[in-house]
Motif scaffolding. Structure first.
Motif, PDB file in Angstrom:
ATOM      1  N   UNK A 282       0.835  -1.207   0.000  1.00  0.00           N
ATOM      2  CA  UNK A 282       0.000   0.000   0.000  1.00  0.00           C
ATOM      3  C   UNK A 282       0.871   1.258   0.000  1.00  0.00           C
ATOM      4  N   UNK A 283       1.879   1.299   0.855  1.00  0.00           N
ATOM      5  CA  UNK A 283       2.733   2.486   0.945  1.00  0.00           C
ATOM      6  C   UNK A 283       3.444   2.757  -0.379  1.00  0.00           C
ATOM      7  N   UNK A 284       4.054   1.733  -0.956  1.00  0.00           N
ATOM      8  CA  UNK A 284       4.755   1.926  -2.238  1.00  0.00           C
ATOM      9  C   UNK A 284       3.781   2.221  -3.365  1.00  0.00           C
ATOM     10  N   UNK A 285       2.598   1.614  -3.317  1.00  0.00           N
ATOM     11  CA  UNK A 285       1.605   1.872  -4.356  1.00  0.00           C
ATOM     12  C   UNK A 285       1.079   3.296  -4.317  1.00  0.00           C
ATOM     13  N   UNK A 286       0.883   3.837  -3.120  1.00  0.00           N
ATOM     14  CA  UNK A 286       0.426   5.223  -3.004  1.00  0.00           C
ATOM     15  C   UNK A 286       1.485   6.197  -3.509  1.00  0.00           C
ATOM     16  N   UNK A 287       2.762   5.847  -3.329  1.00  0.00           N
ATOM     17  CA  UNK A 287       3.833   6.674  -3.892  1.00  0.00           C
ATOM     18  C   UNK A 287       3.775   6.642  -5.414  1.00  0.00           C
ATOM     19  N   UNK A 288       3.608   5.448  -5.990  1.00  0.00           N
ATOM     20  CA  UNK A 288       3.533   5.325  -7.443  1.00  0.00           C
ATOM     21  C   UNK A 288       2.291   6.013  -7.999  1.00  0.00           C
ATOM     22  N   UNK A 289       1.213   6.052  -7.221  1.00  0.00           N
ATOM     23  CA  UNK A 289      -0.003   6.752  -7.639  1.00  0.00           C
ATOM     24  C   UNK A 289       0.102   8.263  -7.445  1.00  0.00           C
ATOM     25  N   UNK A 290       1.145   8.704  -6.780  1.00  0.00           N
ATOM     26  CA  UNK A 290       1.383  10.126  -6.510  1.00  0.00           C
ATOM     27  C   UNK A 290       0.224  10.768  -5.749  1.00  0.00           C
ATOM     28  N   UNK A 291      -0.269  10.076  -4.747  1.00  0.00           N
ATOM     29  CA  UNK A 291      -1.383  10.612  -3.965  1.00  0.00           C
ATOM     30  C   UNK A 291      -0.944  11.062  -2.570  1.00  0.00           C
ATOM     31  N   UNK A 292       0.326  10.840  -2.233  1.00  0.00           N
ATOM     32  CA  UNK A 292       0.829  11.306  -0.938  1.00  0.00           C
ATOM     33  C   UNK A 292       1.335  12.736  -1.106  1.00  0.00           C
ATOM     34  N   UNK A 293       0.774  13.697  -0.356  1.00  0.00           N
ATOM     35  CA  UNK A 293       1.193  15.096  -0.539  1.00  0.00           C
ATOM     36  C   UNK A 293       2.603  15.354  -0.032  1.00  0.00           C
ATOM     37  N   UNK A 294       3.168  16.436  -0.537  1.00  0.00           N
ATOM     38  CA  UNK A 294       4.460  16.970  -0.091  1.00  0.00           C
ATOM     39  C   UNK A 294       5.646  16.078  -0.437  1.00  0.00           C
ATOM     40  N   UNK A 295       5.488  15.172  -1.380  1.00  0.00           N
ATOM     41  CA  UNK A 295       6.620  14.372  -1.851  1.00  0.00           C
ATOM     42  C   UNK A 295       7.097  14.915  -3.190  1.00  0.00           C
ATOM     43  N   UNK A 296       8.411  14.838  -3.417  1.00  0.00           N
ATOM     44  CA  UNK A 296       8.968  15.384  -4.652  1.00  0.00           C
ATOM     45  C   UNK A 296       8.704  14.530  -5.877  1.00  0.00           C
ATOM     46  N   UNK A 297       8.524  13.226  -5.684  1.00  0.00           N
ATOM     47  CA  UNK A 297       8.281  12.279  -6.772  1.00  0.00           C
ATOM     48  C   UNK A 297       9.351  12.367  -7.857  1.00  0.00           C
ATOM     49  N   UNK A 298      10.600  12.315  -7.426  1.00  0.00           N
ATOM     50  CA  UNK A 298      11.697  12.272  -8.380  1.00  0.00           C
ATOM     51  C   UNK A 298      11.860  10.858  -8.912  1.00  0.00           C
ATOM     52  N   UNK A 299      12.618  10.747  -9.994  1.00  0.00           N
ATOM     53  CA  UNK A 299      12.732   9.440 -10.650  1.00  0.00           C
ATOM     54  C   UNK A 299      13.365   8.388  -9.743  1.00  0.00           C
ATOM     55  N   UNK A 300      14.365   8.778  -8.968  1.00  0.00           N
ATOM     56  CA  UNK A 300      14.991   7.820  -8.069  1.00  0.00           C
ATOM     57  C   UNK A 300      14.005   7.271  -7.056  1.00  0.00           C
ATOM     58  N   UNK A 301      13.159   8.144  -6.516  1.00  0.00           N
ATOM     59  CA  UNK A 301      12.148   7.693  -5.558  1.00  0.00           C
ATOM     60  C   UNK A 301      11.154   6.749  -6.214  1.00  0.00           C
ATOM     61  N   UNK A 302      10.725   7.068  -7.424  1.00  0.00           N
ATOM     62  CA  UNK A 302       9.752   6.232  -8.122  1.00  0.00           C
ATOM     63  C   UNK A 302      10.354   4.882  -8.505  1.00  0.00           C
ATOM     64  N   UNK A 303      11.625   4.861  -8.856  1.00  0.00           N
ATOM     65  CA  UNK A 303      12.282   3.596  -9.200  1.00  0.00           C
ATOM     66  C   UNK A 303      12.369   2.678  -7.985  1.00  0.00           C
ATOM     67  N   UNK A 304      12.764   3.230  -6.848  1.00  0.00           N
ATOM     68  CA  UNK A 304      12.845   2.418  -5.630  1.00  0.00           C
ATOM     69  C   UNK A 304      11.461   1.946  -5.211  1.00  0.00           C
ATOM     70  N   UNK A 305      10.464   2.852  -5.298  1.00  0.00           N
ATOM     71  CA  UNK A 305       9.093   2.469  -4.940  1.00  0.00           C
ATOM     72  C   UNK A 305       8.587   1.357  -5.843  1.00  0.00           C
ATOM     73  N   UNK A 306       8.929   1.416  -7.130  1.00  0.00           N
ATOM     74  CA  UNK A 306       8.474   0.380  -8.055  1.00  0.00           C
ATOM     75  C   UNK A 306       9.099  -0.968  -7.727  1.00  0.00           C
ATOM     76  N   UNK A 307      10.405  -0.989  -7.448  1.00  0.00           N
ATOM     77  CA  UNK A 307      11.070  -2.254  -7.142  1.00  0.00           C
ATOM     78  C   UNK A 307      10.527  -2.866  -5.855  1.00  0.00           C
TER      79      UNK A 307
END
Length: 379
Positions: A282-307
């Motif tokens: 759930x936590x990693x999926x919400x990051x990938x969905x970009x629904x958590x406020x105040x996060x930068x959502x940079x590519x490195x963060x999205x890559x780690x969240x995806x893995x």
């Protein structure tokens, strides 16, 4: 005749004189463009002080056409100019990510490192694990078949799940199936579906499933939270669970090991699958969905969240395959419990003897739901 020839000669001389005069007045032609000759580069250019730190302009004075400093900066993640808003695209000015090394990858640019982990580890080994578990379940069903009741049903029914519990479970189960099917299609579909249906139809279906995946994710998160707190009370470990674990619940014997409302196997699924892996998914999926406020959502963060998301979901699916099997075709009467909420007294005694004993002793009500009002009785 002589005069005619003289006239022609004079006219020709006049034209030649005028042409020569025009050429004298015309501007000089621009010199031809001369290409860079590698032989013109100073052989000792790389020996100059600060050669490795030269800017692109400085490098051009000694090695015309050598843009190595610019591309070195691009490859190191140097930020350039972008007109996109920083809030929506924090890395729009960065063409290539800096070097990184994820578990299972070489030291390379972060995007390539993520690709190596996904293609060399998650996809082949994750797919193999799913196939192994499915094959093991199919083999078990082929050899053992459905676990049937040993005694005859008494006709006395005991309420195993209230309407609220069943609603929460079904909402979570439906969301899980949508996520699992769409995730498998997106991750592995190009290997076994795309060659059959073609690129166009595969792309269209994948687009639909991707959107279904994104919408089902929040529903799964909410329903999983409700399921956790709804069934938390009956999933605390007890001393009787050790006997169940040692004998594997009697799965390979003729009789089951006595257990309370949920046996040790179900408790493992609850704590490891619903709580542990569920929290990570759930936590990693919400990051990938970009629904958590105040996060930068940079590519490195999205890559780690995806893995993290991919590994956790594969493990969750392998664990839930066994849970789904036992709740449907693996055990007689198990599906009825989630469909109607009730099980026969014989079923309760054979599969959850300690729970049945507590009901007979009056510690737990046999019917927790008031059929007329629909309210749930408290034990």
């Amino acid at each position: 005749m002589y005069r005619s020839f003289q006239s022609v000669l004079c006219a020709a001389l006049t034209v030649f004189a005028l042409s020569a005069a025009a050429q004298d007045k015309a501007p000089a032609a621009a010199p031809a463009v001369k290409s860079v000759n590698i032989q013109d580069v100073k052989p000792d250019a790389s020996d100059a002080p600060g050669y490795a730190e030269q800017t692109n302009a400085e490098r051009g004075t000694v090695q015309p056409g050598n843009n190595a400093p610019m591309w070195r900066g691009v490859g190191a993640g140097a930020q350039g100019y972008s007109s996109l808003p920083k809030a929506d695209a924090p890395e729009a000015g960065v063409l290539i990510q800096p070097f990184a090394q994820y578990p299972g990858s070489r030291l390379t640019t972060a995007g390539e490192a993520w690709r190596q982990v996904r293609n060399n580890w998650i996809i082949p080994y994750g797919g193999s694990l799913l196939l192994i578990v499915l094959g093991a379940v199919a083999l078990f069903y082929w050899r053992k078949g459905m676990i049937m009741l040993h005694g005859k049903p008494t006709g006395v029914e005991i309420e195993r799940f209230t309407p609220f519990e069943r609603s929460a479970h079904w909402a979570n189960a439906i969301a899980f199936v949508v996520l699992a099917v769409s995730g498998i299609f997106m991750a592995f579909g190009k290997f076994f579906i795309q060659p059959i249906i073609g690129d166009t139809l595969f792309g269209f279906i994948t687009y639909l499933l991707k959107n279904a995946h994104n919408f089902a994710g929040p529903l799964f998160a909410v329903s999983l939270t409700v399921v956790f707190f709804t069934f938390l009370k009956d999933n605390w470990p007890s001393k009787e669970d050790w006997a169940w674990i040692i004998k594997a619940g009697g799965l390979f014997g003729s009789e089951e090991v006595p257990s309370h409302r949920f046996n040790a196997g179900e408790k493992v699924v609850f704590w490891a699958g619903v709580f542990g892996l569920g929290l990570i998914v759930v936590a990693s999926g919400l990051v990938l969905d970009k629904v958590i406020p105040f996060l930068g959502y940079e590519r490195g963060m999205m890559q780690i969240a995806h893995m993290v998301h991919a590994v956790a979901t594969v493990l969750m699916m392998t664990m839930f395959i066994g849970h789904i099997y036992m709740g449907t075709v693996g055990m007689e009467g198990a599906y009825k419990a989630m469909k109607t909420g009730y099980v026969d007294e014989t079923w309760a005694k054979e599969h959850h003897e300690l729970w049945h004993n507590d009901i007979k002793a009056g510690k737990i009500p046999a019917h927790r739901t008031d059929e007329k009002s629909g309210t749930t009785a408290r034990a």
